[in-house]
Design a protein around this motif. Sequence first.
Motif, PDB file in Angstrom:
ATOM      1  N   PRO A  45      -0.665   4.190  -6.609  1.00  0.00           N
ATOM      2  CA  PRO A  45      -2.113   4.031  -6.386  1.00  0.00           C
ATOM      3  C   PRO A  45      -2.452   2.760  -5.619  1.00  0.00           C
ATOM      4  CG  PRO A  45      -1.540   3.597  -8.685  1.00  0.00           C
ATOM      5  CD  PRO A  45      -0.329   4.195  -8.042  1.00  0.00           C
ATOM      6  N   ASP A  46      -1.547   1.785  -5.619  1.00  0.00           N
ATOM      7  CA  ASP A  46      -1.783   0.539  -4.891  1.00  0.00           C
ATOM      8  C   ASP A  46      -1.807   0.737  -3.383  1.00  0.00           C
ATOM      9  OD1 ASP A  46       1.083   1.100  -5.470  1.00  0.00           O
ATOM     10  OD2 ASP A  46       1.413  -0.613  -4.116  1.00  0.00           O
ATOM     11  N   LEU A  47      -1.332   1.897  -2.914  1.00  0.00           N
ATOM     12  CA  LEU A  47      -1.274   2.156  -1.474  1.00  0.00           C
ATOM     13  C   LEU A  47      -2.517   2.859  -0.938  1.00  0.00           C
ATOM     14  CD1 LEU A  47       2.451   3.298  -1.069  1.00  0.00           C
ATOM     15  CD2 LEU A  47       1.456   1.068  -0.509  1.00  0.00           C
ATOM     16  N   LEU A  48      -3.519   3.074  -1.788  1.00  0.00           N
ATOM     17  CA  LEU A  48      -4.700   3.809  -1.339  1.00  0.00           C
ATOM     18  C   LEU A  48      -5.352   3.158  -0.130  1.00  0.00           C
ATOM     19  CD1 LEU A  48      -6.831   5.999  -1.608  1.00  0.00           C
ATOM     20  CD2 LEU A  48      -8.007   4.564  -3.294  1.00  0.00           C
ATOM     21  N   GLU A  49      -5.721   1.904  -0.227  1.00  0.00           N
ATOM     22  CA  GLU A  49      -6.426   1.244   0.877  1.00  0.00           C
ATOM     23  C   GLU A  49      -5.564   1.124   2.132  1.00  0.00           C
ATOM     24  OE1 GLU A  49      -9.576   0.636   1.196  1.00  0.00           O
ATOM     25  OE2 GLU A  49      -9.861   1.536  -0.782  1.00  0.00           O
ATOM     26  N   PRO A  50      -4.286   0.685   2.019  1.00  0.00           N
ATOM     27  CA  PRO A  50      -3.465   0.640   3.232  1.00  0.00           C
ATOM     28  C   PRO A  50      -3.323   2.000   3.910  1.00  0.00           C
ATOM     29  CG  PRO A  50      -2.430  -0.624   1.473  1.00  0.00           C
ATOM     30  CD  PRO A  50      -3.587   0.091   0.859  1.00  0.00           C
ATOM     31  N   LEU A  89      -5.152   3.494   8.006  1.00  0.00           N
ATOM     32  CA  LEU A  89      -4.383   3.975   9.155  1.00  0.00           C
ATOM     33  C   LEU A  89      -5.269   4.601  10.226  1.00  0.00           C
ATOM     34  CD1 LEU A  89      -1.330   5.588   7.310  1.00  0.00           C
ATOM     35  CD2 LEU A  89      -1.335   3.481   8.663  1.00  0.00           C
ATOM     36  N   GLY A  90      -6.524   4.875   9.890  1.00  0.00           N
ATOM     37  CA  GLY A  90      -7.426   5.477  10.870  1.00  0.00           C
ATOM     38  C   GLY A  90      -7.882   6.843  10.423  1.00  0.00           C
ATOM     39  N   ILE A 131       1.964   9.710   1.270  1.00  0.00           N
ATOM     40  CA  ILE A 131       2.014   8.511   2.118  1.00  0.00           C
ATOM     41  C   ILE A 131       3.454   8.297   2.561  1.00  0.00           C
ATOM     42  CG2 ILE A 131       1.508   6.036   2.240  1.00  0.00           C
ATOM     43  CD1 ILE A 131      -0.228   6.609  -0.389  1.00  0.00           C
ATOM     44  N   ALA A 132       3.646   8.186   3.866  1.00  0.00           N
ATOM     45  CA  ALA A 132       4.972   7.888   4.411  1.00  0.00           C
ATOM     46  C   ALA A 132       5.121   6.387   4.585  1.00  0.00           C
ATOM     47  CB  ALA A 132       5.166   8.591   5.751  1.00  0.00           C
ATOM     48  N   GLY A 178       8.571  -0.566   3.523  1.00  0.00           N
ATOM     49  CA  GLY A 178       7.596  -0.146   2.518  1.00  0.00           C
ATOM     50  C   GLY A 178       6.162  -0.182   2.990  1.00  0.00           C
ATOM     51  N   VAL A 179       5.952  -0.208   4.299  1.00  0.00           N
ATOM     52  CA  VAL A 179       4.604  -0.245   4.864  1.00  0.00           C
ATOM     53  C   VAL A 179       4.156   1.177   5.197  1.00  0.00           C
ATOM     54  CG1 VAL A 179       3.198  -1.078   6.788  1.00  0.00           C
ATOM     55  CG2 VAL A 179       4.978  -2.548   5.805  1.00  0.00           C
TER      56      VAL A 179
END
Length: 245
Positions: A10-15, A19-20, A51-52, A57-58
Amino acid sequence: MRVVDLAGRPDLLEPALNLGDVGGRFIYQGASGRMITGERFLRHWARYFLIALDDDGVPIARALSVPLAFPAENRAELPDHGWDQAIEWAAQDVLDGRAPNALCALEVVIAPHLRGSGLSAPMLKALKARAAETELRKLIVSVRPIGKEQEPAVPMPEYAARRREDGLPADRWLRTHERLGARVVKVCPFAVTLAGSLADWREWTGVKLREGENFIPGGIAPVYATTAYDTATYVEPNVWMEHPM
């Protein structure tokens, strides 16, 4: 490339959201676009927000989809209202507690510096794998042909019917789906419908609309404006495609 989901990260939601977007940002200003917020994906559909990640890990790509019941009672055919209707169906199923049997892909977005590098196909494959893992029987997609932005005045049936000499679709996004085994079901003429005031449209697009037909950045169809009533309406066609499992 490694693919994770929002349920596990869930920490990857904003990143991932940063992405556009697909086409113009204005697409998300309609009722359906406002319904599929990150918070709702976290609450209801986190396993279907993929999410890829690169080797560091980006996030480099995201694929959003929603599970829904299709075919089902009163849902014998894919809807003419495409993307809008699919989101509405998914929300109805959550509210009604109806079990899904299909997965509908909503968007695949690649990091700007990697667009055109072939990441879209692996993301579609990941969606198909997730559908299979969660015992959903099909993957359906209201496809927004990527090249249509260059020819917004061309009717979608004419555009979607174009083929190369090798028999594959002329549009590269339609071609990506077909190469993965998808078949065209039909054109959905009202896939996304969006209306607002002229001021709304200027805020959404940066364009001052004139009376009548307007073509805007990121649009694949015209926006029709009437200054007398201070309104403008956009109706976007897509192409329904179904992937075999």
